[in-house]
Enzyme design. Structure first.
Site, PDB file in Angstrom:
ATOM      1  N   LYS A  53      -6.600  37.603   9.513  1.00  0.00           N
ATOM      2  CA  LYS A  53      -6.398  38.805  10.339  1.00  0.00           C
ATOM      3  C   LYS A  53      -6.681  40.061   9.520  1.00  0.00           C
ATOM      4  O   LYS A  53      -7.346  40.987   9.980  1.00  0.00           O
ATOM      5  CB  LYS A  53      -4.964  38.830  10.896  1.00  0.00           C
ATOM      6  CG  LYS A  53      -4.748  37.804  12.005  1.00  0.00           C
ATOM      7  CD  LYS A  53      -3.278  37.638  12.398  1.00  0.00           C
ATOM      8  CE  LYS A  53      -3.133  36.494  13.404  1.00  0.00           C
ATOM      9  NZ  LYS A  53      -1.746  36.180  13.747  1.00  0.00           N
ATOM     10  N   GLN A  97       4.135  37.534  12.025  1.00  0.00           N
ATOM     11  CA  GLN A  97       3.527  36.203  12.076  1.00  0.00           C
ATOM     12  C   GLN A  97       4.605  35.151  12.357  1.00  0.00           C
ATOM     13  O   GLN A  97       5.627  35.100  11.668  1.00  0.00           O
ATOM     14  CB  GLN A  97       2.815  35.907  10.739  1.00  0.00           C
ATOM     15  CG  GLN A  97       2.073  34.598  10.722  1.00  0.00           C
ATOM     16  CD  GLN A  97       0.884  34.555  11.694  1.00  0.00           C
ATOM     17  OE1 GLN A  97       0.130  35.530  11.807  1.00  0.00           O
ATOM     18  NE2 GLN A  97       0.726  33.455  12.403  1.00  0.00           N
ATOM     19  N   ASP A 120       0.588  41.817  19.888  1.00  0.00           N
ATOM     20  CA  ASP A 120       0.586  40.384  20.204  1.00  0.00           C
ATOM     21  C   ASP A 120       0.990  40.141  21.657  1.00  0.00           C
ATOM     22  O   ASP A 120       0.794  39.054  22.185  1.00  0.00           O
ATOM     23  CB  ASP A 120       1.578  39.635  19.285  1.00  0.00           C
ATOM     24  CG  ASP A 120       0.867  38.898  18.153  1.00  0.00           C
ATOM     25  OD1 ASP A 120      -0.358  38.680  18.259  1.00  0.00           O
ATOM     26  OD2 ASP A 120       1.541  38.537  17.166  1.00  0.00           O
TER      27      ASP A 120
END
Ligand code: NDP
Length: 298
Positions: A53, A97, A120
């Site tokens: 990422k 994460q 997200d």
């Protein structure tokens, strides 16, 4: 019949070029889109995802800030960092994460992220907005799948779409997006009876299970579009250690009309849509965000 391959790397490259142009346009207005990534613990797969990422951000003109914590970090330290990033106007997107270590309440952590920076799309208010058809941010994996379907002009209206897997990050948002696009949606899970009965009806079959090669060619309708979200490490056989999907690619490609490979399918698109959401957040911050997140890559 051999299926056409839907190449996620190639599509990603095209979309990321457009995103890089948007980043340049923002730079001209003295805005550097920025994504903060929080990693807790030493899960090797998570470390790889975060590294990918961060690398993708750099190539696209998005600034990345990485905050790593040991696996025994206190939840309050992470919550404090999220509060600081929420208040920082130079940060446009925040992601934590997953998975978090067992002593963390993951829901509490995700809810701490400002919905305006929740790139997200996991915050409850964004989940609710998506269910109402007005998403602020679309979760990156289903968003990537939608872009893949769109890139191939796959007809969604009236299509039988079957999703295997009902997770909050893939299966459920995927179902909502397909429903909003007028597909007839079935969601299967571990308690579904006669999985093959459902999968064989699917014009569009999406596998998001986490079980290597569980969907075989004889479970697929001839000519179907097959999207393989699964990322699994093969445990034995000649390809032990290599990645594979939830779909048995070799048998499935002989039946399907269009199919995504693993690796090189949905995975790269997931990261691409994270960049798209971050740019969207930065543009919104300037007060000229795009209306309708699904147009976010154009
Ligand atoms: P989860 O483990 O959260 O969910 C898996 C789902 O599969 C559950 O709903 C479960 O059902 C269902 N399931 C398990 N066994 C069966 C079975 N035998 N028959 C039918 N359904 C079954 O996984 P995620 O959604 O997080 O991830 C799924 C896969 O996608 C994983 O391989 C993951 O690595 C990959 N992934 C890939 C991404 C990408 O970018 N390409 C991004 C995110 C995930 P139940 O709810 O009943 O337990």
């Amino acid at each position: 019949m051999t299926a056409r391959i839907l190449d996620g790397n190639a599509l990603s490259a095209t979309v990321r070029e457009r995103l890089a142009q948007r980043a340049k346009a923002l730079a001209k207005q003295d805005v550097t889109p920025a994504l903060a990534v929080i990693l807790v613990g030493d899960d090797p797969a998570s470390a790889v995802y975060v590294r990918n990422k961060v690398a993708a951000c750099e190539k696209t003109g998005v600034r990345s800030l990485k905050f790593s914590y040991p696996s025994d970090a206190s939840p309050s330290a992470v919550l404090d960092k999220i509060a600081e990033l929420n208040a920082d106007p130079s940060v446009h997107g925040i992601l934590v994460q997953l998975p978090l270590p067992a002593h963390f309440d993951a829901d509490l952590v995700l809810e701490a992220i400002s919905p305006l920076k929740d790139v997200d799309g996991f915050h409850a208010s964004n989940v609710g907005a998506l269910a109402q058809g007005k998403p602020l941010f679309i979760p990156c994996t289903p968003y990537g799948v939608m872009e893949m379907l769109r890139s191939e002009n796959v007809v969604l209206k009236g299509a039988e779409a079957v999703i295997v897997g009902r997770s909050n990050i893939v299966g459920k948002p995927m179902a909502l997006l397909l429903l909003q696009n007028s597909a007839t949606v079935t969601i299967c899970h571990s308690q579904s009876r006669d999985l093959a009965f459902h999968t064989r009806r699917a014009d569009i079959l999406i596998a998001a299970v986490g079980r290597p090669k569980m969907i075989t060619g004889n479970m697929i309708k001839p000519g179907a579009t097959v999207i393989d979200v699964g990322i699994n490490r093969q445990l034995d056989g000649p390809n032990a250690g290599k990645l594979c999907g939830d779909v048995d690619f070799e048998s499935a490609k002989e039946v399907a009309g269009l199919i995504t490979p693993v690796p090189g399918g949905v995975g790269p698109m997931t990261i691409t849509m994270l960049l798209a959401n971050t740019l969207e957040a930065a543009e919104r911050n300037l007060g000229r965000g795009l209306e309708g997140n699904l147009k976010g890559t154009s």
